[in-house]
Write a protein that holds these residues in place. Structure first.
Motif, PDB file in Angstrom:
ATOM      1  N   THR A 108       0.883  -1.353  -0.151  1.00  0.00           N
ATOM      2  CA  THR A 108       0.074   0.006   0.072  1.00  0.00           C
ATOM      3  C   THR A 108       0.831   1.302  -0.026  1.00  0.00           C
ATOM      4  OG1 THR A 108      -1.760  -1.137   1.168  1.00  0.00           O
ATOM      5  CG2 THR A 108      -1.821   1.236   1.092  1.00  0.00           C
ATOM      6  N   ALA A 109       1.986   1.250   0.927  1.00  0.00           N
ATOM      7  CA  ALA A 109       2.774   2.493   0.720  1.00  0.00           C
ATOM      8  C   ALA A 109       3.521   2.392  -0.441  1.00  0.00           C
ATOM      9  CB  ALA A 109       3.791   2.200   1.820  1.00  0.00           C
ATOM     10  N   ARG A 112       1.078   3.902  -2.972  1.00  0.00           N
ATOM     11  CA  ARG A 112       0.926   5.644  -2.733  1.00  0.00           C
ATOM     12  C   ARG A 112       2.181   6.278  -3.482  1.00  0.00           C
ATOM     13  NH1 ARG A 112      -0.554   4.219   2.353  1.00  0.00           N
ATOM     14  NH2 ARG A 112       1.421   5.105   3.317  1.00  0.00           N
ATOM     15  N   ALA A 115       1.544   6.219  -7.055  1.00  0.00           N
ATOM     16  CA  ALA A 115       0.379   6.930  -7.565  1.00  0.00           C
ATOM     17  C   ALA A 115       1.040   8.472  -7.770  1.00  0.00           C
ATOM     18  CB  ALA A 115      -0.608   7.240  -6.455  1.00  0.00           C
ATOM     19  N   HIS A 116       2.033   8.928  -6.947  1.00  0.00           N
ATOM     20  CA  HIS A 116       2.603  10.242  -6.905  1.00  0.00           C
ATOM     21  C   HIS A 116       3.464  10.313  -8.256  1.00  0.00           C
ATOM     22  CE1 HIS A 116       4.639  14.045  -6.103  1.00  0.00           C
ATOM     23  NE2 HIS A 116       5.605  13.647  -6.138  1.00  0.00           N
ATOM     24  N   ILE A 172      -6.226   2.493   0.223  1.00  0.00           N
ATOM     25  CA  ILE A 172      -5.403   3.658  -0.008  1.00  0.00           C
ATOM     26  C   ILE A 172      -5.988   4.867   1.033  1.00  0.00           C
ATOM     27  CG2 ILE A 172      -4.952   5.884  -1.195  1.00  0.00           C
ATOM     28  CD1 ILE A 172      -3.579   3.324  -2.032  1.00  0.00           C
ATOM     29  N   THR A 173      -7.353   4.675   1.537  1.00  0.00           N
ATOM     30  CA  THR A 173      -7.621   5.609   2.518  1.00  0.00           C
ATOM     31  C   THR A 173      -7.619   5.216   4.016  1.00  0.00           C
ATOM     32  OG1 THR A 173     -10.030   5.009   2.282  1.00  0.00           O
ATOM     33  CG2 THR A 173      -9.267   6.734   0.749  1.00  0.00           C
TER      34      THR A 173
END
Length: 201
Positions: A108-109, A112, A115-116, A172-173
């Motif tokens: 998950t990290a 993220r 995604a950036h 993600i959230t």
């Protein structure tokens, strides 16, 4: 006057990397991604870490985006197209059964960070969609289509179009809302309390 027949130039040979060596390369890519992030990861760093020539890497993968996307695909603990338990609830439970909490937190990290990165690297976005996202969406679509065929889900259910968004969004959230990574226990509660009811199951 008769001309000499033209011959096509010989095609470059694509040397094969064995499965074990390939797995080592993918593991090194994942380690480097977690250590330095996508921007700082280089093909030279992968070559150095794995004692492999850059020429060999470029013969197998077009560049960093394709290598990273393929490594992510290879490291996935489970693929949706291999799951078919005979029920939608069983399929989702089977998926969660094969997830590891520690690995899920790391992944998950990593997602993220990627995604950036895709905002400034469209070639990475293209590779991720082609090699990772699209195959998973195809597998999810087949899984949901079987549920529709079995009569578990009505074909006009609005939430069918948003299952992938719901699943990824939950992962993600969760750290933003709860302050901790999502784990298997949370996913089970989420699937039972939110996802399946949204599908009318």
């Amino acid at each position: 006057m008769t001309g000499h027949p033209t011959t096509a130039p010989p095609r470059a040979r694509r040397s094969r990397i064995g499965p074990e060596r390939e797995a080592e390369l993918y593991a090194a890519v994942m380690d480097l991604l977690r250590e330095v992030g996508y921007d700082a990861l280089t093909m030279e760093a992968v070559a150095t870490r794995t004692r492999c020539s850059k020429a060999t890497l470029y013969r197998q993968w077009a560049g960093k985006p394709e290598l990273v996307a393929t490594a992510l695909r290879h490291q996935k603990p489970v693929t949706l197209d291999r799951i078919d338990t005979g029920s939608l609830r069983g399929d989702f439970n089977c998926l969660v059964d094969q997830l590891d909490d520690h690995r899920m937190a790391e992944d998950t990290a990593l997602l993220r960070g990627l995604a950036h990165a895709v905002h400034t690297h469209p070639d990475l976005l293209d590779a991720l969609r082609r090699l990772l996202v699209d195959p998973e969406l195809t597998g999810l679509g087949a899984l949901l289509a079987r549920a529709v065929e079995r009569g578990e889900v009505h074909p006009d259910t609005p939430a069918l179009a948003f299952v992938s968004h719901l699943m990824l969004g939950a992962l993600i959230t969760h750290p933003l809302i709860e302050g901790t990574p999502a784990d298997a226990a949370f996913l089970r509660r989420y699937i039972d309390s939110a996802l399946l009811p949204a599908l009318g199951v």
